[in-house]
Enzyme design. Structure first.
Site, PDB file in Angstrom:
ATOM      1  N   LYS A  15       0.700  -1.123   0.141  1.00 56.60           N
ATOM      2  CA  LYS A  15      -0.018  -0.032  -0.074  1.00 56.60           C
ATOM      3  C   LYS A  15       0.957   1.342  -0.145  1.00 56.60           C
ATOM      4  O   LYS A  15       0.612   2.231  -0.686  1.00 56.60           O
ATOM      5  CB  LYS A  15      -0.888   0.035   0.880  1.00 56.60           C
ATOM      6  CG  LYS A  15      -2.062  -1.049   1.039  1.00 56.60           C
ATOM      7  CD  LYS A  15      -2.877  -1.470   2.405  1.00 56.60           C
ATOM      8  CE  LYS A  15      -3.762  -2.423   1.932  1.00 56.60           C
ATOM      9  NZ  LYS A  15      -4.583  -2.918   3.381  1.00 56.60           N
ATOM     10  N   GLN A  52      -4.380  -1.745   9.528  1.00 53.34           N
ATOM     11  CA  GLN A  52      -4.420  -3.185   8.838  1.00 53.34           C
ATOM     12  C   GLN A  52      -4.971  -4.146   9.758  1.00 53.34           C
ATOM     13  O   GLN A  52      -4.573  -4.291  10.775  1.00 53.34           O
ATOM     14  CB  GLN A  52      -2.843  -3.427   8.520  1.00 53.34           C
ATOM     15  CG  GLN A  52      -2.719  -4.827   7.723  1.00 53.34           C
ATOM     16  CD  GLN A  52      -3.479  -4.639   6.515  1.00 53.34           C
ATOM     17  OE1 GLN A  52      -3.247  -3.739   5.749  1.00 53.34           O
ATOM     18  NE2 GLN A  52      -4.045  -5.731   5.899  1.00 53.34           N
ATOM     19  N   ASP A  68     -10.770   2.556   4.085  1.00 58.04           N
ATOM     20  CA  ASP A  68     -11.256   1.209   4.074  1.00 58.04           C
ATOM     21  C   ASP A  68     -12.839   1.042   3.948  1.00 58.04           C
ATOM     22  O   ASP A  68     -13.307  -0.081   3.201  1.00 58.04           O
ATOM     23  CB  ASP A  68     -10.783   0.322   5.206  1.00 58.04           C
ATOM     24  CG  ASP A  68      -9.264  -0.490   4.785  1.00 58.04           C
ATOM     25  OD1 ASP A  68      -9.002  -0.410   3.629  1.00 58.04           O
ATOM     26  OD2 ASP A  68      -8.404  -0.289   5.777  1.00 58.04           O
TER      27      ASP A  68
END
Ligand code: NAP
Length: 326
Positions: free
Chosen positions: A66, A110, A133
């Site tokens: 990422k 994460q 997200d």
């Protein structure tokens, strides 16, 4: 798991491969253009903060990818790598400070977090305007209402792949196998929003193959290497394989990869594993019209959509502050 034997004389049918790489590259190029426009319009340098707790090697790789993508599109990034014994309170303090900072546009935590930390509480602490997200309940709710601001990156990437590959969604019979919060459920919502007729399957579905075989569009996200075989797929269907599983033994690779088996066995010998989706590629090739490869399919799109959500967050916060909170 059904297997198929390949001999040298047998013609090997190949479903058309849908390249995630080409579409991901396009999306990242568009995001890079938007980064430049944001600088021109608002003198804003877009920034993504990635938070990781503990030493899970897969999580480390995902975050690294990422951050690499941020560099490619010109987004600033911060990597907050915290030790495994970080407390919920310390993590909440970090999230609060990232929420406060005007120079941080997107926050990604994460997953999975260590078992001692309540992931829901952490996700709910993220400012919905920075929740790139799309996991915060506000964004999940907006998606369910058909008014998404930040849709989760993996299913949103699948929609982009279908659109840019010219595969019709409206009116199609779509089946999503898996009902997780990060893939299956939002995938079903997005397909429904695009007027597909959607069925969602899970571990309690009776006669799974009978249900999946009725689908023009089959999206699989279950975390079981090569589980979906020939008997699950309607002839000519489009099969999207979201699964990412490590296979470490050459015999399993041989059963799954047909004509590609030697190459995959070499990868196992070299790296110790090869990446396999939830769909048996050799069997899907025998019946599907199109399929996504693993690797090289949906995984690349997930990262590209994260870049898109981050630049979108930066613009919305400057031009429509509060969007996503209401
Ligand atoms: P998850 O949270 O473990 O959910 C798995 C889902 O599959 C559950 O809904 C489960 O049903 C269902 N399931 C399990 N076994 C099944 C079976 N035999 N028949 C039918 N349904 C079954 O997994 P996830 O996070 O959604 O991830 C799924 C896969 O996608 C994994 O391989 C993961 O690594 C991959 N993934 C890839 C990306 C990417 O960027 N490509 C992103 C995210 C995830 P129940 O609800 O009944 O338990």
């Amino acid at each position: 798991m059904a297997t198929q034997t390949f001999t040298n004389s047998e013609p090997v049918r190949q479903a058309e491969l849908l390249s995630g790489a080409a579409v991901a590259a396009q999306i990242k190029l568009e995001a890079a253009g938007e980064v430049e426009r944001l600088w021109k319009d608002h003198k804003v340098k877009v920034c993504l903060a990635a938070v990781r707790v503990g030493d899970d090697p897969a999580s480390a790789v995902y975050v690294r990818n990422k951050i690499k993508a941020c560099e490619e599109v010109g987004i600033n990034s911060e990597h907050h790598a915290l030790p495994a014994n970080t407390s919920s309170g310390e993590l909440l303090d970090l999230i609060a400070s990232l929420n406060e900072r005007d120079d941080v546009d997107g926050i990604l935590v994460q997953l999975p977090l260590p078992a001692e930390i309540d992931s829901d509480k952490i996700i709910e602490a993220i400012d919905p305007q920075k929740d790139v997200d799309g996991f915060h309940p506000v964004n999940v709710g907006r998606l369910a209402l058909g008014r998404p601001v930040f849709a989760p990156c993996t299913p949103a990437g699948v929609i982009e792949l279908l659109d840019r590959s010219g595969i019709p969604i409206a009116g199609a019979s779509a089946c999503v196998v898996g009902r997780s919060q990060i893939v299956g459920r939002p995938m079903a919502q997005l397909l429904l929003q695009r007027d597909a007729t959607v069925t969602v399957c899970h571990s309690r579905t009776r006669d799974l193959a009978a249900v999946t075989r009725a689908a023009d569009l089959l999206v699989v996200a279950i975390g079981r290497p090569g589980f979906i075989g020939r008997e699950h797929i309607k002839p000519g269907a489009t099969v999207i394989d979201v699964g990412m599983n490590n296979v470490t033994d050459a015999d399993t690779a041989r059963k799954l990869f047909g004509a590609d088996a030697d190459k995959r066995s070499e990868t196992i010998a070299k790296r110790g594993y090869t990446l396999v989706g939830d769909v048996n590629p050799a069997e899907a090739d025998a019946v599907a019209g199109r399929r996504t490869p693993v690797p090289g399919g949906v995984g690349l799109l997930t990262v590209a959509m994260l870049m898109r959500n981050t630049v979108k967050a930066a613009r919305l916060r400057r031009e429509k502050p509060g969007t996503g909170n209401r």
